[in-house]
Design a protein around this motif. Structure first.
Motif, PDB file in Angstrom:
ATOM      1  N   MET A 138     -16.186  -0.467   4.449  1.00 26.76           N
ATOM      2  CA  MET A 138     -16.119  -1.815   3.887  1.00 26.76           C
ATOM      3  C   MET A 138     -14.711  -2.348   3.956  1.00 26.76           C
ATOM      4  N   VAL A 139     -14.598  -3.632   4.308  1.00 30.67           N
ATOM      5  CA  VAL A 139     -13.329  -4.346   4.263  1.00 30.67           C
ATOM      6  C   VAL A 139     -13.433  -5.370   3.143  1.00 30.67           C
ATOM      7  N   HIS A 140     -12.639  -5.166   2.095  1.00 36.13           N
ATOM      8  CA  HIS A 140     -12.720  -6.012   0.915  1.00 36.13           C
ATOM      9  C   HIS A 140     -12.007  -7.344   1.152  1.00 36.13           C
ATOM     10  N   GLN A 141     -12.407  -8.344   0.359  1.00 39.74           N
ATOM     11  CA  GLN A 141     -11.800  -9.673   0.464  1.00 39.74           C
ATOM     12  C   GLN A 141     -10.306  -9.612   0.180  1.00 39.74           C
ATOM     13  N   HIS A 142      -9.930  -8.852  -0.850  1.00 36.54           N
ATOM     14  CA  HIS A 142      -8.518  -8.698  -1.202  1.00 36.54           C
ATOM     15  C   HIS A 142      -8.017  -7.384  -0.609  1.00 36.54           C
ATOM     16  N   PHE A 143      -7.014  -7.472   0.238  1.00 37.49           N
ATOM     17  CA  PHE A 143      -6.543  -6.324   0.986  1.00 37.49           C
ATOM     18  C   PHE A 143      -6.096  -5.194   0.060  1.00 37.49           C
ATOM     19  N   THR A 144      -6.310  -3.969   0.510  1.00 42.69           N
ATOM     20  CA  THR A 144      -5.961  -2.785  -0.281  1.00 42.69           C
ATOM     21  C   THR A 144      -4.933  -1.941   0.481  1.00 42.69           C
ATOM     22  N   LEU A 145      -3.919  -2.599   1.024  1.00 45.59           N
ATOM     23  CA  LEU A 145      -2.908  -1.925   1.836  1.00 45.59           C
ATOM     24  C   LEU A 145      -1.633  -1.680   1.038  1.00 45.59           C
ATOM     25  N   ALA A 146      -0.926  -0.614   1.400  1.00 42.23           N
ATOM     26  CA  ALA A 146       0.395  -0.331   0.829  1.00 42.23           C
ATOM     27  C   ALA A 146       1.442  -1.017   1.694  1.00 42.23           C
ATOM     28  N   GLU A 147       2.088  -2.043   1.159  1.00 42.90           N
ATOM     29  CA  GLU A 147       2.970  -2.877   1.978  1.00 42.90           C
ATOM     30  C   GLU A 147       4.237  -2.154   2.417  1.00 42.90           C
ATOM     31  N   ASN A 148       4.615  -1.076   1.717  1.00 39.57           N
ATOM     32  CA  ASN A 148       5.835  -0.353   2.087  1.00 39.57           C
ATOM     33  C   ASN A 148       5.591   0.677   3.186  1.00 39.57           C
ATOM     34  N   LEU A 149       4.340   0.844   3.604  1.00 40.41           N
ATOM     35  CA  LEU A 149       4.007   1.776   4.674  1.00 40.41           C
ATOM     36  C   LEU A 149       3.705   1.012   5.959  1.00 40.41           C
ATOM     37  N   THR A 150       3.753   1.707   7.090  1.00 39.57           N
ATOM     38  CA  THR A 150       3.430   1.088   8.364  1.00 39.57           C
ATOM     39  C   THR A 150       1.917   0.910   8.497  1.00 39.57           C
ATOM     40  N   GLY A 151       1.532   0.158   9.508  1.00 41.50           N
ATOM     41  CA  GLY A 151       0.111  -0.017   9.758  1.00 41.50           C
ATOM     42  C   GLY A 151      -0.586   1.298  10.021  1.00 41.50           C
ATOM     43  N   PHE A 152       0.026   2.164  10.834  1.00 44.21           N
ATOM     44  CA  PHE A 152      -0.565   3.460  11.151  1.00 44.21           C
ATOM     45  C   PHE A 152      -0.691   4.331   9.910  1.00 44.21           C
ATOM     46  N   GLU A 153       0.329   4.336   9.057  1.00 44.64           N
ATOM     47  CA  GLU A 153       0.278   5.136   7.832  1.00 44.64           C
ATOM     48  C   GLU A 153      -0.818   4.631   6.894  1.00 44.64           C
ATOM     49  N   ASN A 154      -1.031   3.327   6.854  1.00 45.05           N
ATOM     50  CA  ASN A 154      -2.103   2.778   6.027  1.00 45.05           C
ATOM     51  C   ASN A 154      -3.473   3.200   6.534  1.00 45.05           C
ATOM     52  N   ILE A 155      -3.625   3.279   7.855  1.00 44.82           N
ATOM     53  CA  ILE A 155      -4.901   3.708   8.423  1.00 44.82           C
ATOM     54  C   ILE A 155      -5.195   5.162   8.037  1.00 44.82           C
ATOM     55  N   LEU A 156      -4.146   5.975   7.984  1.00 47.14           N
ATOM     56  CA  LEU A 156      -4.320   7.383   7.627  1.00 47.14           C
ATOM     57  C   LEU A 156      -4.474   7.587   6.125  1.00 47.14           C
ATOM     58  N   LEU A 157      -3.946   6.648   5.354  1.00 45.03           N
ATOM     59  CA  LEU A 157      -3.872   6.811   3.901  1.00 45.03           C
ATOM     60  C   LEU A 157      -5.257   7.036   3.294  1.00 45.03           C
ATOM     61  N   GLY A 158      -5.353   8.103   2.505  1.00 42.99           N
ATOM     62  CA  GLY A 158      -6.605   8.408   1.822  1.00 42.99           C
ATOM     63  C   GLY A 158      -7.535   9.309   2.596  1.00 42.99           C
ATOM     64  N   SER A 159      -7.256   9.494   3.895  1.00 42.61           N
ATOM     65  CA  SER A 159      -8.137  10.352   4.683  1.00 42.61           C
ATOM     66  C   SER A 159      -7.381  11.450   5.432  1.00 42.61           C
ATOM     67  N   GLU A 160      -6.105  11.245   5.665  1.00 44.66           N
ATOM     68  CA  GLU A 160      -5.308  12.232   6.393  1.00 44.66           C
ATOM     69  C   GLU A 160      -3.985  12.466   5.664  1.00 44.66           C
ATOM     70  N   ASN A 161      -3.374  13.612   5.938  1.00 47.87           N
ATOM     71  CA  ASN A 161      -2.078  13.960   5.358  1.00 47.87           C
ATOM     72  C   ASN A 161      -0.979  13.185   6.084  1.00 47.87           C
ATOM     73  N   LEU A 162      -0.229  12.349   5.334  1.00 49.96           N
ATOM     74  CA  LEU A 162       0.840  11.567   5.955  1.00 49.96           C
ATOM     75  C   LEU A 162       2.002  12.443   6.416  1.00 49.96           C
ATOM     76  N   LEU A 163       2.047  13.714   5.984  1.00 50.59           N
ATOM     77  CA  LEU A 163       3.132  14.629   6.358  1.00 50.59           C
ATOM     78  C   LEU A 163       2.727  15.552   7.511  1.00 50.59           C
ATOM     79  N   LEU A 164       1.686  15.150   8.238  1.00 54.15           N
ATOM     80  CA  LEU A 164       1.257  15.954   9.384  1.00 54.15           C
ATOM     81  C   LEU A 164       2.403  16.137  10.378  1.00 54.15           C
ATOM     82  N   PRO A 165       2.468  17.292  11.053  1.00 56.15           N
ATOM     83  CA  PRO A 165       3.484  17.468  12.100  1.00 56.15           C
ATOM     84  C   PRO A 165       3.246  16.505  13.251  1.00 56.15           C
TER      85      PRO A 165
END
Length: 566
Positions: A138-165
């Motif tokens: 689902m894509v909500h009407q009001h965005f649920t993105l972290a503005e201090n992170l990059t687009g790629f990091e936001n895509i990973l957020l909540g499903s993947e480890n951002l500290l991956l090698p």
């Protein structure tokens, strides 16, 4: 200029696969539903008996106390299909989607989804993780993105480890880039979200949903903050995703979007499914009447001779660190008997313009006149006394005092009026009689003058604000997002009230992010971009594409900034 014309033909209830009109479609309190319109909206072939089914909702019912939010709703989605889910506020759309995503548990009914082999499996109720595992996004009407992170990091957020090698991130990056190529959702993955445009942020949201190998995608009011060009891009994306086999639920209040983006329309009213029809066989009027259960008359936009200026801004600047309040060398005139529409992507100075005219903000330089006399430096009370009425953007926090009753809210801006006070004491009988009269005139659905305003629906709350604003036959009406979040029935009523005020000689400054609203109401259009005002011209002589370019700041080849004083 201000009305739609549709080709007409008799409605058909079952001429194409997938069409189903409920028996109460024609009831509508005696009003006929209207004829169907052959639109050129269907994006793909309609599903057949052999088209795989990806989602099946059966007999869903949900109650909150005495309110039946969903009643016996059944709905199927097939591979490659775009279904528009429509209904008034409170019709049950949000509840139904919340049940689908496991946020609520239905008291009756089941949901099945297609597994990897295409076999329908029971979706575990009340479990959002189960919905994700079933490849529902689902894509909500009001965005649920972290503005201090990059687009790629936001895509990973909540499903993947951002500290991956680096090696692990490279594989994920390749997968996301492949998804971008397949879907046409091109965006910079390395920019921080705070630096992206609204359209780019939405692409990140969709990519984030698609990262889970989504097969059913829900888009909730997806174009609410997009320019026309960005909206067109979204329609193309929806078409590409459907061609890839996704099933898409498209929730929108904008009927022209429904006609442009969907294959099938499902309408809820009072928690029940009242109509299901193919988009190609539907007209906007037919859908609107299904949603409200009655005929929706068009607004009467009559010709009115323009009178003297009621608002004049001359080279006004407002210095602010916040873009939403910043104004740069703004010159604007609104005359008696006209509606001037202000378009723009949210946050480009609309809040500053509204607060300036309300007296909540003072100009750093330049001059404001109301009715031909200087008004710079005047506060809210002085401006109201000069004939300025306001319909604020945020009706809950700026428009009403939720804990007070209707009678009190209707006179809250008129406490010095002899009708309602004597020697500083409120004349409660007069206030109550006034409230009763306004409740009847504006059809405010409530238990009476003593009803607490916070318990009113959004539409009825807006009617109260309109009644208060128009009570003194104002010289200038500042209407900020006057129909935001309202269903089509309440919208129609709000629009007609503004048009009636214009006919009586008021000037209206209409600030809106809804181009349908602006083109249907405004006589002239201006655009705000980064605090700069651009004169677009008469609304019947400018197209949406030009307005969209101005909203995006690409106005140099369209219109130069100038004093909007025609």
């Amino acid at each position: 200029m201000h009305s739609d014309s549709n080709g007409e033909k008799p409605p058909s209830a079952s001429t194409r696969s997938g069409v189903r009109l409920k028996p109460n479609l024609q009831e509508n309190n005696g009003a006929s539903v209207g004829a169907a319109h052959v639109a050129s909206a269907g994006l793909h072939s309609l599903p057949t008996e052999n088209t795989p089914k990806l989602l099946q909702l059966q007999n869903i019912s949900k109650r909150f106390g005495d309110t039946l939010a969903n009643e016996d709703i059944s709905l199927s989605l097939h591979k490659g299909e775009v279904v528009a889910l429509l209904g008034e506020n409170g019709a049950g759309k949000t509840t139904l989607m919340s049940i689908l995503f496991g946020h609520y548990v239905a008291e009756q009914g089941t949901i099945h989804y297609a597994d990897a082999q295409g076999v329908l499996q029971l979706l575990q109720p009340g479990n959002p993780q189960a919905a994700l595992a079933a490849r529902i996004g689902m894509v909500h009407q009001h965005f649920t993105l972290a503005e201090n992170l990059t687009g790629f990091e936001n895509i990973l957020l909540g499903s993947e480890n951002l500290l991956l090698p680096a090696r692990g991130r490279a594989a994920l990056r390749a997968r996301v880039e492949a998804q971008m190529t397949e879907s046409g959702l091109q965006v910079s993955l390395d920019e921080r979200v705070s630096a992206l445009t609204v359209g780019e942020r939405q692409r990140i949201e969709i990519l984030k949903a698609l990262a889970h190998d989504t097969q059913v995608l829900v888009l909730d009011e997806p174009t609410a903050v997009l320019t026309p060009q960005e909206a067109e891009g979204l329609y193309q994306t929806v078409a590409l995703l459907a061609q890839r086999g996704l099933a898409i639920i498209f929730i929108s209040h904008k009927l022209h979007e429904v006609m442009a983006a969907s294959d099938r329309v499902v309408v809820l009213r009072h928690g029940k499914l009242v109509g299901e029809l193919t988009t190609a066989e539907a007209s906007q009027q037919q859908i609107a009447e299904l949603m409200v259960g009655r005929e929706v008359p068009p607004n009467k936009h009559e010709h009115v001779e323009r009178g003297e200026p009621v608002l004049q801004l001359s080279a006004v600047n407002v210095d602010s660190t916040q873009l939403r309040h910043r104004l740069r060398d703004v010159s604007l005139t609104v005359h008696s008997g006209e509606i001037v529409g202000v378009a723009g992507v949210s946050g480009n100075g609309q809040a500053g313009l509204a607060d300036l005219i309300s007296g909540l903000l003072q100009p750093s330089s330049g001059e404001m006149r109301i009715g031909g006399t200087p008004a710079s430096g005047a506060g809210p009370r002085q401006l109201m006394a000069r004939g300025v009425a306001r319909i604020p953007e945020d009706r809950h926090h700026q428009g009403v005092v939720a804990a007070m009753n209707i009678s009190e809210n209707l006179i809250i801006e008129s406490l010095d009026d002899p009708r309602f006070q004597r020697f500083g004491v409120v004349r409660s009988g007069a206030a109550r009689a006034h409230a009763e009269q306004q409740i009847e005139e504006y059809d405010i659905r409530c238990e009476g003058p003593d009803a607490t305003v916070g318990l009113l629906s959004g539409g009825n709350m807006q009617k109260l604000i309109l009644a208060r604003a128009l009570d003194k036959a104002p010289l200038l009406i500042l209407a900020s997002q006057p129909a935001r979040g309202l269903d089509i029935g309440a919208q129609t009523d709000v629009y007609q009230r503004l048009l009636d005020a214009r006919k009586r000689g008021a000037g209206v400054l209409l600030i809106s992010e809804d181009l349908d609203e602006l083109f249907s109401l405004a006589d002239r259009l201006v655009v705000l971009h980064e605090g700069e005002l651009i004169d677009a011209g008469d609304s019947d002589k400018v197209d949406r594409s030009s307005i969209g370019l101005m909203m995006a700041g690409q106005h140099k080849d369209v219109a130069e900034p100038q004093e909007a004083q025609r």
